[in-house]
Structures are given as C-alpha cells and as structure tokens.
Design an enzyme around this catalytic site. Structure first.
Site, PDB file in Angstrom:
ATOM      1  N   ASN A   7       0.874  -1.163   0.000  1.00  0.00           N
ATOM      2  CA  ASN A   7       0.000   0.000   0.000  1.00  0.00           C
ATOM      3  C   ASN A   7       0.919   1.222   0.000  1.00  0.00           C
ATOM      4  OD1 ASN A   7      -1.836   2.027   0.404  1.00  0.00           O
ATOM      5  ND2 ASN A   7      -2.761   1.145   2.245  1.00  0.00           N
ATOM      6  N   ARG A  90      -2.463  -2.097  -3.537  1.00  0.00           N
ATOM      7  CA  ARG A  90      -3.738  -1.415  -3.338  1.00  0.00           C
ATOM      8  C   ARG A  90      -3.738  -0.151  -4.189  1.00  0.00           C
ATOM      9  NH1 ARG A  90      -5.227   2.916   1.113  1.00  0.00           N
ATOM     10  NH2 ARG A  90      -7.436   3.087   0.655  1.00  0.00           N
ATOM     11  N   HIS A 180     -13.107   1.877   0.138  1.00  0.00           N
ATOM     12  CA  HIS A 180     -13.074   0.743   1.087  1.00  0.00           C
ATOM     13  C   HIS A 180     -13.658  -0.514   0.454  1.00  0.00           C
ATOM     14  CE1 HIS A 180     -13.476   3.782   4.647  1.00  0.00           C
ATOM     15  NE2 HIS A 180     -12.205   3.465   4.486  1.00  0.00           N
ATOM     16  N   ARG A 243     -12.956  13.881   8.702  1.00  0.00           N
ATOM     17  CA  ARG A 243     -13.748  14.301   7.536  1.00  0.00           C
ATOM     18  C   ARG A 243     -15.172  14.637   7.940  1.00  0.00           C
ATOM     19  NH1 ARG A 243     -11.866   9.182   4.608  1.00  0.00           N
ATOM     20  NH2 ARG A 243      -9.768   9.719   3.925  1.00  0.00           N
ATOM     21  N   GLU A 387      -8.250  -6.325   4.516  1.00  0.00           N
ATOM     22  CA  GLU A 387      -8.090  -5.851   3.138  1.00  0.00           C
ATOM     23  C   GLU A 387      -6.845  -6.455   2.477  1.00  0.00           C
ATOM     24  OE1 GLU A 387      -8.866  -2.095   5.176  1.00  0.00           O
ATOM     25  OE2 GLU A 387      -9.548  -1.338   3.238  1.00  0.00           O
TER      26      GLU A 387
END
Ligand code: ADP
Length: 404
Positions: A7, A90, A180, A243, A387
């Site tokens: 990643n 990713r 996601h 956020r 993930e």
C-alpha cells in the site's frame, strides 16, 4: 506461494508478506517519511518489531530497505526475493474502467495515471510504488492491482449520479465511486458464509458499516453493491475521524466566502479538521472522544450523538434501497471495538426489528461474533476486516490463471 501486499502512499509504504498456503502473515511493516528527513522502516515479525532509521529518498530506496528487512538481519523471513512469487498493490481510484483486479501492464499503469485527477493524493503515489517495485523485483515478477472502487462498480446510475448538471458527469467523470471496496468485499463474503448463502447469494440483503478513521457504509443485494456512502472522493458519507461527510453543499461556499478561503484551504478543513476532531475539539481518535464523553464533556457527547444518528440514517435509507435487511455488519477499528456505538446504533434501528444481546456485544472486541438476539429480525455481526488478504487472494488467483 508467498505474496507481498503493498500500500504505497506519497511518503509511506506499507507491506505485508503473506504465505498463501495457509493465508498467514509472515511479516509486515511500514516505511515512513519517504523523501523527507528522518525516514524510517518498522518491520514486524511475530511479536517482534525491528526499527531501521535509514535514508529513503524515493520509493525505490524504500523497496530496497524492505528487501533488506525481509532477506537479512534479525527480522529475516526469506533467503532471497525470488521466494516471493508476486506483488499485490492497493490502488484507491479505479474509476469506471477498472471493475476488477488485474495484472500490471504498461497500459494499466497509464490507466491508473489517467485517473489521477480523481485521486490526486493517491493514484500518483501508487504508480510510484508499482514502478519502484518493478525496479527492485524486476519485470518478470507479476504485479497485480486491486482497486478500492471495484466492488462498488455494480451500483446503478441512480445511486452514482449526483444532482448537478449532467455535463459534469460527461466532462469530468464526476460521480459516486465509493471506497473501502476491498473491506466491504471481505466482510460481505464472510457474512454470506455466516448466513449459509455464499454459494447462492440471490435474495440476500446486507448492510456493511466500515467504521474506522475513514468510514463508509454499503448496501449489498445478492452479494453486489447497490449503493455506498463515500462518493467522488472519500469525503462523502457521515462524520469520520477528521472528515465532515455529507452536508448542505452551500455550507462550503458560505464558509469560503466568510473566511476568504481558497478551494485548497476549504478542502483541508473538510478533510482534515472536521468530523470527530472538528466537532469535539478533542481528537480524531474515537477512544479519546469516548473518554471525554464518559467524563461528561458535552461536545464529546454531542459528537457521538451526531455520529450514531448519521450512521443510523444511512442504514435506514439502505434498508429502503434493499427492500429490507437480513444482516448488519460492523467492521474496522470502531466497528470492531467500540461496543457503545454498536449498542446505540442498534437501538436507533429497533423499528426494523434489530435487537442485540447487550452482554454479548459488550464482550466483543476485534473478533468475529454474532451479537443479535435469536429473536432479532436482522442478524447483527462483528466481522474483523482484512483488506490485505483480499489483495493477496486476488493476486494469487490472477497469477495462477496466468500460469494455465
Ligand atoms: P484506519 O481507517 O486508519 O484503518 P482503523 O480502522 O484502525 O483506522 O480505525 C481507527 C478508529 O478505530 C479510531 O477512531 C480508534 O479510536 C478506533 N479503534 C481502533 N482500535 C480500537 C480499539 N482496540 N478499541 C477501541 N477503538 C479502537
């Protein structure tokens, strides 16, 4: 087969080496501050951590540091890089084109590059990671890309088109993409297994709540996403660590005008200074907000009420979109660990026949469990996400298919 999952961010590189024979993590780690002063690598094997402070001026140097950590010294786990069969990367933004994971080719790199305007902080960094991996591992080691957006590519247009002039969708590809996706895919797969429906998901209706630093909810019908809360970027949805989630769009122009802010400054407020942090004034980490709420801090209590109310509203709207709900899944840092939110969100959903066993719920931290009562009309599960494993599984499948 050993697969290295990557990643890559603009100044960081996370990795996990996974043995696909038993899906066990052999080693994992993180390169931080790539291209900056004070770069370091933290390499973990079993319970041990090995920290190396070494200059990493670019991603190729970071990959070389990872290579050294994997093949030499106390944290050595392989004799030679040739023991690693493939790499899985990713990639945040796959746009409308990348509906599935795929092998990296020059064309694929170009395709990811073309999507950079939609993910300026992420896609260019992923390309740096892929190109650096090619430098260090060579062109013959297969590399696979797995997109955060792919699992959401089954959404119908009524879920992904925004109510602004259609020309912006045509001109700039402005639409809901969702993120996601690898996490939503993982927990959907596991949820279908728990429901005994993995062979035949037709007719199933699942709502997944990925609640972490970044959070999103997805509505999954027949095993396929029909709607999700994140949008063009991960900013959409409900309040997250920093956020804002969805709000009246005029709030944005109003604040910009009043405070004389540029688009970049406003973007920073919405992405980095809002959510749990901006509302509570305490922290973006929900554990800190929870401690303050327990001590009676009014803003922390309000922040939690907003979070739970917004999540319950999303679940309610997806209940309608799905025509019901067979299972509700909680995952990621908050979803897996913060029992208080699971409890209060489920209480807000009582009108749908959701009922959880509070004693069981209170004991479930970071492990899989069914927390609904036998009488609940909806099964409620906690399913830890993974993930990296999704990326490794896709990489293995694509590499094996190549060999045939
Ligand atoms: P990211 O989105 O960065 O992967 P995580 O999924 O780890 O983040 O979620 C981070 C959030 O989860 C934080 O708000 C944190 O408070 C919460 N969290 C993580 N681990 C725990 C834990 N063991 N107990 C309680 N809350 C946790």
């Amino acid at each position: 087969m050993k697969v290295l999952v990557i990643n890559a961010g603009s100044s960081s590189l996370k990795y996990q080496l996974i043995d696909m024979d038993n899906e066990a993590v052999i080693a994992k780690g993180l390169c931080e501050r790539i291209g900056l002063e004070g770069s370091k690598l933290t390499h973990k094997v079993g319970g041990e951590s090995y920290v190396t402070e070494t200059a990493m001026t670019n991603h190729t140097e970071a990959f070389n540091a990872v290579k050294d950590a994997l093949t030499t010294g106390e944290g050595k786990v392989v004799d030679d890089l040739s023991e690693i069969t493939a790499l899985g990367h990713r990639v945040v933004q796959g746009g409308s084109n990348f509906k599935d994971s795929c092998l990296v080719t020059d064309e694929v790199i170009e395709g990811i590059r073309e999507l950079s305007p939609l993910a300026p902080l992420h896609n260019p960094a992923h390309i740096q990671g892929i190109e650096a991996a090619i430098d260090v591992f060579g062109k013959d080691v297969p590399q696979v890309v797995v997109f955060d957006t792919s699992f959401h590519s089954t959404m119908p247009p009524e879920a992904y088109i925004f109510g602004v002039p259609y020309e912006y969708y045509e001109k700039y590809s402005i639409r809901r993409y969702g993120f996601h996706g690898t996490s939503h895919r993982f927990v959907t797969g596991r949820c279908l297994e728990l429901l005994g429906k993995s062979e035949n998901p037709e007719g199933t209706r699942i709502i997944n709540c990925h609640l972490g630093n970044g959070s999103s909810i997805s509505a999954v019908k027949d095993g396929k996403v029909i709607d999700t809360s994140m949008g063009l970027t991960p900013l959409d949805g409900f309040i997250m660590g920093t956020r804002s989630g969805s709000l009246d769009p005029s709030v944005v122009t109003f604040i910009m005008e009043k405070e004389g802010l540029t688009p970049a400054q406003m973007d920073e407020i919405l992405n980095k200074k809002s959510g749990l942090l901006g509302l509570s004034g305490i922290s973006s980490d929900d554990r800190d907000v929870t401690t303050a709420a327990r001590e009676g801090n009014e803003r922390a209590i309000l922040t939690h009420k907003i979070l739970e109310y917004q999540i319950a509203k999303f679940i309610g709207s997806y209940y309608v979109a799905l025509g019901g709900m067979d299972a509700l899944v909680f995952t990621a840092g908050i979803g897996e660990n913060q029992t208080i939110h699971r409890s209060r969100i489920c209480r807000l959903l009582e009108c749908f026949g959701v009922e959880i066993d509070e004693e069981i719920n209170a004991e479930v931290h970071g492990r899989e469990a069914e927390i609904s009562t036998p009488d609940s009309k909806v099964k409620v599960y906690v399913i830890p996400t993974n993930e990296e494993l999704v990326i490794a599984r896709d990489t293995k499948a694509i590499v094996e298919a190549m060999a045939k």
